[in-house]
Design a protein around this motif. Sequence first.
Motif, short mmCIF file in Angstrom:
data_model
loop_
_atom_site.label_atom_id
_atom_site.label_comp_id
_atom_site.label_asym_id
_atom_site.label_seq_id
_atom_site.Cartn_x
_atom_site.Cartn_y
_atom_site.Cartn_z
N LEU A 75 17.28 5.59 10.08
CA LEU A 75 15.85 5.45 10.26
C LEU A 75 15.10 6.63 9.67
CD1 LEU A 75 14.00 4.23 13.35
CD2 LEU A 75 13.29 6.37 12.33
N GLN A 76 14.10 6.33 8.88
CA GLN A 76 13.26 7.40 8.37
C GLN A 76 11.80 7.05 8.55
OE1 GLN A 76 12.73 7.56 3.99
NE2 GLN A 76 14.68 6.42 3.94
N THR A 77 10.97 8.06 8.70
CA THR A 77 9.53 7.80 8.82
C THR A 77 8.87 8.14 7.49
OG1 THR A 77 9.09 9.99 9.68
CG2 THR A 77 9.45 8.26 11.30
N GLN A 78 7.79 7.42 7.21
CA GLN A 78 7.01 7.64 6.01
C GLN A 78 5.55 7.75 6.42
OE1 GLN A 78 7.79 8.12 2.75
NE2 GLN A 78 9.98 8.07 3.22
N PRO A 79 4.79 8.61 5.70
CA PRO A 79 3.42 8.87 6.15
C PRO A 79 2.44 7.71 5.98
CG PRO A 79 3.90 10.04 4.10
CD PRO A 79 5.18 9.44 4.56
#
Length: 386
Positions: free
Chosen positions: A361-365
């Motif tokens: 899981l990664q977050t992106q702005p």
Amino acid sequence: MDLFEYQGKRYFARFGIPVSPGATADDVDQAVAAATAAGYPVVVKAQVLVGGRGKAGGIKLARDAEEVRTHAGAILGMDLKGHRVRRLWLEHASSIDQEYYASFTLDRAARAHLGLVSARGGVDIEQVAASEPDAIARIHIDPAIGLSEGVARQLVEQAGLDPVAHDGAIGILLNLYRCYVEGDADLVEINPLILTTEGRVMALDAKVTLDDNASFRHPEWDEFRDIDEHDDRERLAASLGLQYVGLDGEVGIIANGAGLAMSTCDVVNQVGGRPANFLDIGGGASAEVMANALDVINADPKVKAIFINIFGGITRGEEVANGIVTALGRVDIAAPMVIRLDGTNAEAGREILRTVDSARLQTQPTMLDAARVAEALARAAAEGAA
Ligand code: GDP
Ligand code: MN
């Protein structure tokens, strides 16, 4: 909810609209039994949620059991405009003198109900509307006033039905209007409405769309749900109370709010990806709802990446994050996830998500960044598999 013809006819019968006796069949033996019950000759009719079945070979007349076997065998399993035939309706065949058309629907622009009657039935009504607009009698009905017998008579006379059919057609229109209003339908359509050679008027086909917003006051609608054309993913989503529509792509989508879910599909398309679904978890979605949503996406083997797009309003960022953590503990999510989390308590949510393995899981702005990453992950997975 769209009803199959046999369901629509059952609904019609409840409101006193005459239909032929018949029964459903899911295999050839059942078809013969249904035909015997209906009485020969019978018509064998494919039950799919598309019109134009007759022309496409999905409707056949049978005079004996032998012919029922032949036609039922040929029609079951047939592909009619992309719809697989899994059920037949067999009814006693009618001897047709004339084919008419009748319908009620909502005309939103006019803020009124719209009744249509035409003496040119049995064919595509859109074609009649285009080539012979005057052949269709139209009338707007104020919902507060309803349909009177006088207005129904006016419709029938204006449409130019055979005088022999007038009384029967007026009776059917009044009952069809009741079916539409009391039955909470968005559309009721009879095409063809027939005048038989014996002078009876009856519904030979039925198209009914029920208003799902009214389902709370119709527990009896449950019987219409036993076979539907939803795929397994949609069934699972419906059982969990999620707003889900299955699509054909590889990027699974979860968003809160129907508008945001649609924009998310658009932005995935814009970066060259293909959405695997539309899924709106709604405002105020809890951790449990997020976990259910991930279960549904995870059950779709075509999904190669998951894009979670949340704009926190009533839905708080940390609730969403907790839902994802809960889901990860509950099931092994097969595809990598990309999340764009903004709005109420977004920072608290992101803090929780930092505890999750970043390969999963990664977050992106931004929404666009997240779409690009999800599309790239899906493409890489597809190429890796090929
Ligand atoms: P659709 O093509 O999917 O709209 O299916 P319909 O139920 O409207 O049937 C198409 C056509 O088949 C009708 O317009 C009729 O001409 C014919 N048909 C259907 N049922 C009967 C029947 O009982 N007797 C006869 N003679 N024709 C029928
Ligand atoms: Mn029809």
